[in-house]
Design a protein around this motif. Structure first.
Motif, PDB file in Angstrom:
ATOM      1  N   ALA A 117       0.837  -1.215   0.000  1.00  0.00           N
ATOM      2  CA  ALA A 117       0.000   0.000   0.000  1.00  0.00           C
ATOM      3  C   ALA A 117       0.864   1.255   0.000  1.00  0.00           C
ATOM      4  O   ALA A 117       0.629   2.211   0.740  1.00  0.00           O
ATOM      5  N   ASP A 118       1.942   1.261  -0.848  1.00  0.00           N
ATOM      6  CA  ASP A 118       2.808   2.432  -1.012  1.00  0.00           C
ATOM      7  C   ASP A 118       3.479   2.858   0.292  1.00  0.00           C
ATOM      8  O   ASP A 118       3.698   4.051   0.538  1.00  0.00           O
ATOM      9  N   GLN A 119       3.795   1.880   1.144  1.00  0.00           N
ATOM     10  CA  GLN A 119       4.521   2.147   2.379  1.00  0.00           C
ATOM     11  C   GLN A 119       5.826   1.350   2.381  1.00  0.00           C
ATOM     12  O   GLN A 119       5.867   0.214   1.917  1.00  0.00           O
ATOM     13  N   LEU A 142       8.080   5.097   5.579  1.00  0.00           N
ATOM     14  CA  LEU A 142       8.060   6.112   4.517  1.00  0.00           C
ATOM     15  C   LEU A 142       6.801   5.950   3.677  1.00  0.00           C
ATOM     16  O   LEU A 142       6.439   4.826   3.305  1.00  0.00           O
ATOM     17  N   ARG A 143       6.182   7.075   3.366  1.00  0.00           N
ATOM     18  CA  ARG A 143       5.032   7.052   2.451  1.00  0.00           C
ATOM     19  C   ARG A 143       5.299   8.062   1.331  1.00  0.00           C
ATOM     20  O   ARG A 143       5.046   9.259   1.499  1.00  0.00           O
ATOM     21  N   PRO A 144       5.839   7.603   0.213  1.00  0.00           N
ATOM     22  CA  PRO A 144       6.099   8.528  -0.900  1.00  0.00           C
ATOM     23  C   PRO A 144       4.804   9.127  -1.429  1.00  0.00           C
ATOM     24  O   PRO A 144       3.792   8.436  -1.560  1.00  0.00           O
ATOM     25  N   GLY A 145       4.827  10.429  -1.712  1.00  0.00           N
ATOM     26  CA  GLY A 145       3.670  11.105  -2.284  1.00  0.00           C
ATOM     27  C   GLY A 145       4.054  11.786  -3.582  1.00  0.00           C
ATOM     28  O   GLY A 145       5.075  11.468  -4.196  1.00  0.00           O
ATOM     29  N   SER A 146       3.267  12.738  -3.979  1.00  0.00           N
ATOM     30  CA  SER A 146       3.533  13.478  -5.208  1.00  0.00           C
ATOM     31  C   SER A 146       4.552  14.574  -4.912  1.00  0.00           C
ATOM     32  O   SER A 146       4.216  15.636  -4.384  1.00  0.00           O
ATOM     33  N   GLY A 147       5.818  14.298  -5.231  1.00  0.00           N
ATOM     34  CA  GLY A 147       6.870  15.277  -5.025  1.00  0.00           C
ATOM     35  C   GLY A 147       7.338  15.421  -3.595  1.00  0.00           C
ATOM     36  O   GLY A 147       8.079  16.352  -3.274  1.00  0.00           O
ATOM     37  N   HIS A 148       6.944  14.513  -2.711  1.00  0.00           N
ATOM     38  CA  HIS A 148       7.406  14.560  -1.333  1.00  0.00           C
ATOM     39  C   HIS A 148       7.250  13.170  -0.726  1.00  0.00           C
ATOM     40  O   HIS A 148       6.738  12.240  -1.363  1.00  0.00           O
ATOM     41  N   ALA A 149       7.695  13.000   0.515  1.00  0.00           N
ATOM     42  CA  ALA A 149       7.527  11.730   1.225  1.00  0.00           C
ATOM     43  C   ALA A 149       7.335  12.038   2.708  1.00  0.00           C
ATOM     44  O   ALA A 149       8.074  12.842   3.285  1.00  0.00           O
TER      45      ALA A 149
END
Length: 425
Positions: free
Chosen positions: A219-221, A287-294
């Motif tokens: 789940a993107d973690q 860590l949870r990567p996002g749009s242009g940040h984490a």
């Protein structure tokens, strides 16, 4: 009938050996099972105990009605033993059908921990279908004490006689291979992030206790950790292995950093409370990567705070105050911290071999303030550039660096510069 032997007076006398042999034959098979000098039990394939002998019941301080049909084999184990059973013992038994001489701890009478050696074998039908698991449990208390003394004597003998150069080189090669087995072969690729690690071995003659890892949680973690166990050598390596497996298993169950470190503390405290106290420091995060940040959620147990190099050229620590050493006390307190990584930012985790290096003629500690200043002086060019600079710093310490050092850097790549004449959109 027993044989008789004639004494010098000519009177018949029963031979003592024959009497003992006859008495042995009179013992029933069930009596031999129940009063054996080791524990026996049989379980169904799901681990439910179907049969158990008196010897093992006495060790546990339980009666048969409490156990048979009501408990599983893992219910007899300590917390650390359960984790080891789930991650090592049970999978190996399922694959090979037999596991021999595995060291575990059971919950003995009066709340005591009892070291045992466990051997299990799957009984199958004529068609090869698994029916039940037969297990033998041996008391390993004296053996563990013997192994500890043997290890002490072996170290003393090695220190006394030294090693020939050829033997030393072979030993160093073996230690290097073992050291690498305690670290990930390579870090995984995390979309939208850059991850770089480095391990500096202070002495090729000793196994270090520093460790790190980075792995997906789904789940993107992504979970990451870095830490240091007390001591060096084989015992430190065993503790490192247990710590890494425990952190991974705990993260899959509940990835909250405080929950993961609390589970690790429980396992280590149960495993190492009888005489040979062992502990570690560790920092664990998600860590949870996002749009242009984490986003970063982390907690520390007695470990130096993580350091962030920002894209604007500043550097500062992520405070996690009050984190206690892991494994010494049954109950501990950990503090979590939240932060964000933006393009060009790098999160640095390190072990205290770096900050406790000795520098200058007075051999002063390098320290956390010097590390922060060094990091701020480096161009914010991402994890690889920062690790390269730190590698050169470690090399420059020379003999002032007397402890292993592990580094793990995680960052969000900065956007590529726009070529002249092109629309940045």
């Amino acid at each position: 009938m027993c044989r008789t032997a004639q004494d010098p007076d000519g009177e018949g006398d029963v031979d003592a050996t024959d009497v003992a042999f006859s008495a042995l034959l009179e013992d029933s098979v069930e009596e031999l099972y129940e009063q054996a000098p080791c524990g026996y039990l049989s379980t169904l394939m799901d681990g439910t105990i179907a049969k158990i002998n008196t010897t093992l019941l006495d060790w546990l301080g339980l009666n048969r009605s409490q156990v048979v049909g009501r408990m599983r084999f893992t219910d007899l184990l300590t917390v650390g033993g359960k984790l080891y059973h789930e991650t090592h013992f049970a999978p190996l038994l399922q694959m090979s059908g037999e596991v021999s001489g595995i060291a575990l701890d059971i919950k003995a009478a009066a709340g005591r921990r009892m070291p045992v050696l466990v051997t299990s074998k799957v009984k199958t039908s004529d068609e090869g279908e698994p029916l039940l698991i037969r297990t033998t449990v041996f008391d390993a208390r004296e053996r563990r004490a013997y192994e500890t003394e043997l290890l002490r004597q072996r170290r003393a003998a090695e220190e006394a006689r030294g090693h020939a150069e050829a033997d030393r080189e072979r030993l160093q090669e073996a230690l290097a291979v073992l050291q690498q087995s305690l670290l990930p072969a390579q870090l995984p690729t995390v979309p939208g992030l850059e991850a770089v690690s480095y391990y500096h071995t202070a002495s090729p003659d000793h196994l270090g206790g520093d460790f790190y890892d980075l792995f997906p949680l789904g789940a993107d973690q992504w979970a990451f950790f870095l830490g240091d166990v007390c001591g060096k050598g084989p015992q430190a390596a065993a503790l490192t292995s247990l710590t890494r497996y425990t952190l991974r298993a705990a993260a899959m169950h509940d990835p909250a950093p405080i929950a993961v470190l609390t589970t690790l503390n429980t396992v280590l405290h149960e495993r190492y409370t009888s005489g040979d106290t062992r502990y570690c420091t560790a920092i664990f995060g998600v860590l949870r990567p996002g749009s242009g940040h984490a986003s970063v959620h982390l907690a520390s147990g007695g470990h130096p705070s993580a350091l962030i190099q920002r894209a604007d050229g500043t550097a500062d620590y992520v405070p996690t105050p009050g984190g206690m050493l892991i494994g010494i006390l049954p109950k501990v307190h950990f503090t979590a911290a939240l932060t964000e990584l933006f393009p060009g930012d790098t999160l640095l985790l390190y072990t205290d071999g770096l900050t406790e290096a000795r520098t200058g003629p007075e051999r002063e500690l390098y320290g956390e303030d010097a590390l922060r200043a060094f990091t701020a002086d480096q161009p914010p060019a991402g994890p690889q550039a920062l690790i390269t600079a730190l590698t050169e710093l470690l090399t420059g310490f020379g003999d002032g660096l007397d402890d292993d050092t592990a580094l793990l850097a995680l960052g969000v790549p900065a956007p590529l510069p726009t070529p002249p004449g092109e629309d940045p959109r």
